[in-house]
Design a protein around this motif. Structure first.
Motif, PDB file in Angstrom:
ATOM      1  N   LYS A 290     130.821  23.253 -42.237  1.00  0.00           N
ATOM      2  CA  LYS A 290     131.171  24.337 -41.322  1.00  0.00           C
ATOM      3  C   LYS A 290     132.659  24.659 -41.414  1.00  0.00           C
ATOM      4  O   LYS A 290     133.058  25.828 -41.434  1.00  0.00           O
ATOM      5  CB  LYS A 290     130.802  23.945 -39.892  1.00  0.00           C
ATOM      6  CG  LYS A 290     131.106  25.042 -38.869  1.00  0.00           C
ATOM      7  CD  LYS A 290     130.739  24.595 -37.464  1.00  0.00           C
ATOM      8  CE  LYS A 290     131.108  25.667 -36.450  1.00  0.00           C
ATOM      9  NZ  LYS A 290     130.787  25.249 -35.061  1.00  0.00           N
ATOM     10  N   ASN A 291     133.487  23.606 -41.486  1.00  0.00           N
ATOM     11  CA  ASN A 291     134.932  23.810 -41.607  1.00  0.00           C
ATOM     12  C   ASN A 291     135.283  24.495 -42.929  1.00  0.00           C
ATOM     13  O   ASN A 291     136.145  25.379 -42.975  1.00  0.00           O
ATOM     14  CB  ASN A 291     135.661  22.473 -41.507  1.00  0.00           C
ATOM     15  CG  ASN A 291     135.645  21.906 -40.095  1.00  0.00           C
ATOM     16  OD1 ASN A 291     135.427  22.631 -39.129  1.00  0.00           O
ATOM     17  ND2 ASN A 291     135.853  20.609 -39.978  1.00  0.00           N
TER      18      ASN A 291
ATOM     19  N   THR B 283     134.173  28.168 -42.834  1.00  0.00           N
ATOM     20  CA  THR B 283     135.030  28.908 -41.899  1.00  0.00           C
ATOM     21  C   THR B 283     136.380  29.189 -42.537  1.00  0.00           C
ATOM     22  O   THR B 283     136.899  30.315 -42.474  1.00  0.00           O
ATOM     23  CB  THR B 283     135.217  28.117 -40.593  1.00  0.00           C
ATOM     24  OG1 THR B 283     133.943  27.916 -39.979  1.00  0.00           O
ATOM     25  CG2 THR B 283     136.126  28.872 -39.630  1.00  0.00           C
ATOM     26  N   ARG B 284     136.942  28.177 -43.185  1.00  0.00           N
ATOM     27  CA  ARG B 284     138.254  28.355 -43.830  1.00  0.00           C
ATOM     28  C   ARG B 284     138.162  29.340 -44.992  1.00  0.00           C
ATOM     29  O   ARG B 284     139.072  30.127 -45.235  1.00  0.00           O
ATOM     30  CB  ARG B 284     138.764  26.994 -44.318  1.00  0.00           C
ATOM     31  CG  ARG B 284     140.281  26.962 -44.541  1.00  0.00           C
ATOM     32  CD  ARG B 284     140.803  25.563 -44.468  1.00  0.00           C
ATOM     33  NE  ARG B 284     142.260  25.559 -44.430  1.00  0.00           N
ATOM     34  CZ  ARG B 284     143.020  25.116 -45.418  1.00  0.00           C
ATOM     35  NH1 ARG B 284     142.469  24.636 -46.506  1.00  0.00           N
ATOM     36  NH2 ARG B 284     144.332  25.133 -45.316  1.00  0.00           N
TER      37      ARG B 284
ATOM     38  N   MET C  62     138.008  32.744 -43.445  1.00  0.00           N
ATOM     39  CA  MET C  62     139.297  33.075 -42.850  1.00  0.00           C
ATOM     40  C   MET C  62     140.287  33.554 -43.909  1.00  0.00           C
ATOM     41  O   MET C  62     141.114  34.432 -43.650  1.00  0.00           O
ATOM     42  CB  MET C  62     139.874  31.864 -42.110  1.00  0.00           C
ATOM     43  CG  MET C  62     139.178  31.565 -40.787  1.00  0.00           C
ATOM     44  SD  MET C  62     139.854  30.084 -39.992  1.00  0.00           S
ATOM     45  CE  MET C  62     141.490  30.662 -39.542  1.00  0.00           C
TER      46      MET C  62
ATOM     47  N   SER D  84     129.000  39.114 -44.253  1.00  0.00           N
ATOM     48  CA  SER D  84     128.507  37.916 -43.571  1.00  0.00           C
ATOM     49  C   SER D  84     128.132  36.865 -44.611  1.00  0.00           C
ATOM     50  O   SER D  84     127.836  37.205 -45.769  1.00  0.00           O
ATOM     51  CB  SER D  84     127.280  38.258 -42.725  1.00  0.00           C
ATOM     52  OG  SER D  84     126.192  38.626 -43.569  1.00  0.00           O
TER      53      SER D  84
END
Length: 255
Positions: free
Chosen positions: A14-15, A18-19, A22, A60
């Motif tokens: 997930k991290n 997400t990164r 971002m 997405s």
């Protein structure tokens, strides 16, 4: 049967995703800031704003994976970056055709931006009538631990081009006609609408040039206007000492 993954592994993934996302979001932020600066400077120097509005979007994760499957890439971050160049997209809408090329050149002249590809669908419209200028640009993004070169797509078009593209999008997707044969009559009317939009753009371009010529002929600045500058809607009087320096410099040149 659903695969059960350890909580730590799920958190790590997930991290990472997400990164990864971002990074593209920051690229969009960077480009939008650059556009705002160009617009403000252009407005100050030319008393004219070549950009009507901008719109940004991020694909997405689901859309990214679907496109990756279609392209036959393996599921990994390097593969995504290699196969999908439009995760981040910025659309710039201008008033006139000439503005499109002005903005394009301004972006190309920024030394830290790298233009990877350019597709000019204005000089060479698609068979269905679509017109726009597409640029693939690498943008420098400074993360907390590294610098990344992030690829994004920039589309530059006029209001008329954007209106036509929006209508076509609604026909093909909102009404779900992309999965069946679109009636020939509808395709022909879309093409006619594209031709009408192109003709309107050319007419407005001619009017714009004529108005600019008239404006230049009638431009007369008063002494008071020459002695003031305007920044961010604030007026600043030029100090007399500075004006004297300019005057003295001109006198020296005359001697």
């Amino acid at each position: 049967m659903m695969i059960q993954l350890p909580i730590n592994q799920i958190k790590q993934f997930k991290n990472e995703i997400t990164r990864f996302m971002m990074m593209y979001k920051f690229a969009l932020d960077e480009m939008e800031t650059r556009i705002e600066i160009l617009v403000e400077e252009f407005q100050f120097l030319h008393e004219y704003n070549p950009i009507e509005h901008t719109k940004s979007r991020l694909k997405s994760p689901e859309s990214i994976l679907n496109k990756l499957y279609r392209k036959g890439g393996d599921i990994s971050f390097p593969s995504i970056r290699n196969h999908i160049k439009d995760i981040a997209g910025l659309r710039i809408t201008c008033s006139f055709i000439s503005d499109i090329y002005v903005i394009s050149e301004l972006l190309k002249n920024q030394s830290d931006l790298n233009v990877l590809e350019e597709k000019d669908y204005i000089k060479n419209p698609k068979p269905n009538g679509y017109q726009s200028l597409h640029l693939l640009i690498e943008v420098p993004v400074f993360m907390s631990d590294r610098q990344e070169r992030v690829c994004m797509e920039v589309q530059i078009r006029t209001i008329a081009m954007d209106f036509w593209a929006s209508l076509e999008h609604k026909i093909y997707y909102k009404y779900n006609l992309s999965k069946q044969t679109v009636p020939a009559r509808l395709l022909e009317e879309l093409k006619e609408a594209a031709n009408a939009a192109s003709a309107l753009d050319k007419q407005m371009e001619r009017l714009h040039k004529e108005i600019e010529e008239i404006k230049e002929e009638q431009a007369e600045m008063s002494d008071e206007a020459l002695n003031r500058i305007i920044i961010n809607n604030q007026q600043f009087a030029l100090p007399k000492g500075l004006l004297e320096l300019i005057d003295n410099g001109n006198n020296k040149l005359d001697k």
